[in-house]
Design a protein around this motif. Structure first.
Motif, PDB file in Angstrom:
ATOM      1  N   ARG A 116       0.862  -1.176   0.000  1.00 37.00           N
ATOM      2  CA  ARG A 116       0.000   0.000   0.000  1.00 37.00           C
ATOM      3  C   ARG A 116       0.890   1.214   0.000  1.00 37.00           C
ATOM      4  O   ARG A 116       1.859   1.296   0.751  1.00 37.00           O
ATOM      5  CB  ARG A 116      -0.904   0.010   1.224  1.00 37.00           C
ATOM      6  N   THR A 175       0.515   5.367   0.371  1.00 32.62           N
ATOM      7  CA  THR A 175      -0.395   6.469   0.716  1.00 32.62           C
ATOM      8  C   THR A 175       0.334   7.797   0.542  1.00 32.62           C
ATOM      9  O   THR A 175       1.555   7.872   0.576  1.00 32.62           O
ATOM     10  CB  THR A 175      -0.882   6.353   2.154  1.00 32.62           C
ATOM     11  N   THR A 214       6.181  -0.814   7.465  1.00 35.48           N
ATOM     12  CA  THR A 214       5.661   0.462   6.941  1.00 35.48           C
ATOM     13  C   THR A 214       6.796   1.476   6.978  1.00 35.48           C
ATOM     14  O   THR A 214       7.466   1.616   8.004  1.00 35.48           O
ATOM     15  CB  THR A 214       4.490   0.989   7.790  1.00 35.48           C
ATOM     16  N   GLY A 244       3.892  10.788   3.275  1.00 33.02           N
ATOM     17  CA  GLY A 244       3.545   9.641   2.420  1.00 33.02           C
ATOM     18  C   GLY A 244       4.158   8.360   2.972  1.00 33.02           C
ATOM     19  O   GLY A 244       5.217   8.374   3.605  1.00 33.02           O
ATOM     20  N   SER A 245       3.470   7.213   2.746  1.00 32.67           N
ATOM     21  CA  SER A 245       3.970   5.957   3.341  1.00 32.67           C
ATOM     22  C   SER A 245       3.903   4.833   2.350  1.00 32.67           C
ATOM     23  O   SER A 245       3.158   4.871   1.360  1.00 32.67           O
ATOM     24  CB  SER A 245       3.146   5.610   4.580  1.00 32.67           C
TER      25      SER A 245
END
Lengths: 275, 111
Positions: A2, A4, B45, B75-76
């Motif tokens: 993912r 983001t 993450t 942002g990740s």
């Protein structure tokens, strides 16, 4: 997997759209070609305005709010054109420091000194004497006086005493009689006259205690011209007597100021000149 | 064992632990090893705390034309084993495009 991204702000969108100024269709190009050019043109005009509108001129705007400017009509403004023509025909400013004659020639030093002397001698008091010249000339004229006022018959005579018309009828056989103090006999001339002298014909059976005065009607009021006239109680003419304060009027009257028992007069003559 | 631990153990089949990576804490404008190869890693993450973009990839060719874009200012990029398979344990490289960025990385691995 993912991936983001942080929230997109309006600034992010704007920056993205304007980042490439050279890209056709971008807001950046739009700003550069349109707004910038317009601002540049406006800035040029503003620069011109700033050059012309100096601080001093801007300060003049404060003077516009003057009531006196409202009096500068178009007609008066047109007179300024004449001013320039007149000024052009005048001498240089330095020439106006010196007194000049009508031919623009400088006055001689003797003239200048004489003028200064005259001005110094012509004091306000002396100028006031001019007012007396006219009266004095009238006084001189009375000696050349024609018989106009001597014969007072024919002028309008009024009064409030008995048989008042007899006083100015040029008839030494007729008399008047005052019956109380302040009664009068008035004579009106067709024009104003300067009366200098008088004489009175008295009556033998009058009273020596009676007193009379002569008045003149000036500026809407009766003024004393001569007072303290003594009743001679004789059928004779009194002497010609100069009036104490000669007056100019078309109306004169003889008034009894002190009444004692019986007061009669025969005739009055006046001498003077038309004013 | 708490409910979360129970769940995770059932999900992955093993007990796990999670911890932040303290080295490195920034990604340079040159190829930077963000995560080493670790077959026990189950998920991670990576957060870009910097003001410029960065890219991540699983080889040293990572660049602005090779890799996954990670936006600046939060942002990740994250992966998890049951979605991404063994790629989760591969060595991860990163590169900042304009200037070095601070990064924050959390991993979960079998304990």
């Amino acid at each position: 997997m993912r991936v983001t991204a942080p929230p997109v702000t309006i600034k992010d969108i704007w920056d993205a759209l304007t980042v490439t100024y050279g890209v056709a269709g971008s807001y950046g190009l739009l700003l550069e070609t349109n707004l910038d050019s317009k601002v540049s043109l406006a800035k040029a005009d503003l620069t011109t305005l700033e050059t012309r509108l100096s601080a001093a001129r801007a300060g003049y705007l404060d003077n516009i709010n003057q009531a006196g400017l409202l009096q500068l009509t178009a007609a008066r403004a047109a007179l300024l054109d004449n001013l320039d023509a007149l000024i052009s025909s005048r001498l240089a400013a330095a020439s106006y420091v010196t007194e000049r004659g009508t031919d623009s020639a400088a006055l001689a030093s003797a003239w200048t000194a004489a003028l200064a002397t005259i001005l110094g001698n012509f004091s306000a008091a002396r100028i006031g004497y001019l007012d007396n010249i006219n009266a004095s000339l009238k006084e001189l004229a009375y000696t050349n006086f024609a018989s106009l006022v001597d014969d007072l018959a024919g002028n309008v005579v009024t009064g409030d005493c008995t048989d008042f018309a007899n006083l100015f009828d040029n008839d030494e056989g007729t008399v008047i009689e005052y019956t109380g103090v302040n009664q009068y006999v008035e004579i009106a001339f067709p024009t104003a006259c300067y009366i200098k002298r008088f004489r009175i014909m008295f009556v033998v059976n009058s009273n020596v205690n009676n007193r009379y005065k002569i008045e003149a009607y000036v500026d809407g009021a009766w003024e004393n011209a001569h007072t303290g006239i003594v009743d001679l109680k004789e059928n004779v003419w009194g002497d010609w007597t100069d009036i104490t304060t000669p007056k100019v009027s078309n109306r004169f009257r003889v008034t009894i100021t002190t009444f004692d028992t019986l007061a009669r007069l025969n005739e009055v003559y006046l001498r003077g000149v038309p004013a | 064992m708490g409910a979360l631990s129970e769940y995770v153990k059932k999900k992955f089949g093993v007990k796990t632990r999670s911890y932040p990576i303290t080295d490195p804490v920034s990604c340079a404008t040159t190829v930077t090893t963000i995560l080493p190869n670790n077959p026990d890693r189950l998920s991670f993450t990576v957060v870009n705390l910097g003001a410029t973009a960065m890219y991540v990839a699983w080889d040293r060719d990572v660049d602005d034309d090779h890799g996954v874009y990670v936006a600046p200012n939060g942002g990740s990029f994250s992966m998890i084993a049951d979605e991404d398979g063994e790629l989760v344990g591969y060595e991860l490289f990163g590169i900042a495009i304009t200037s070095a960025n601070d990064i924050f990385t959390m991993v979960t691995e079998a304990s």
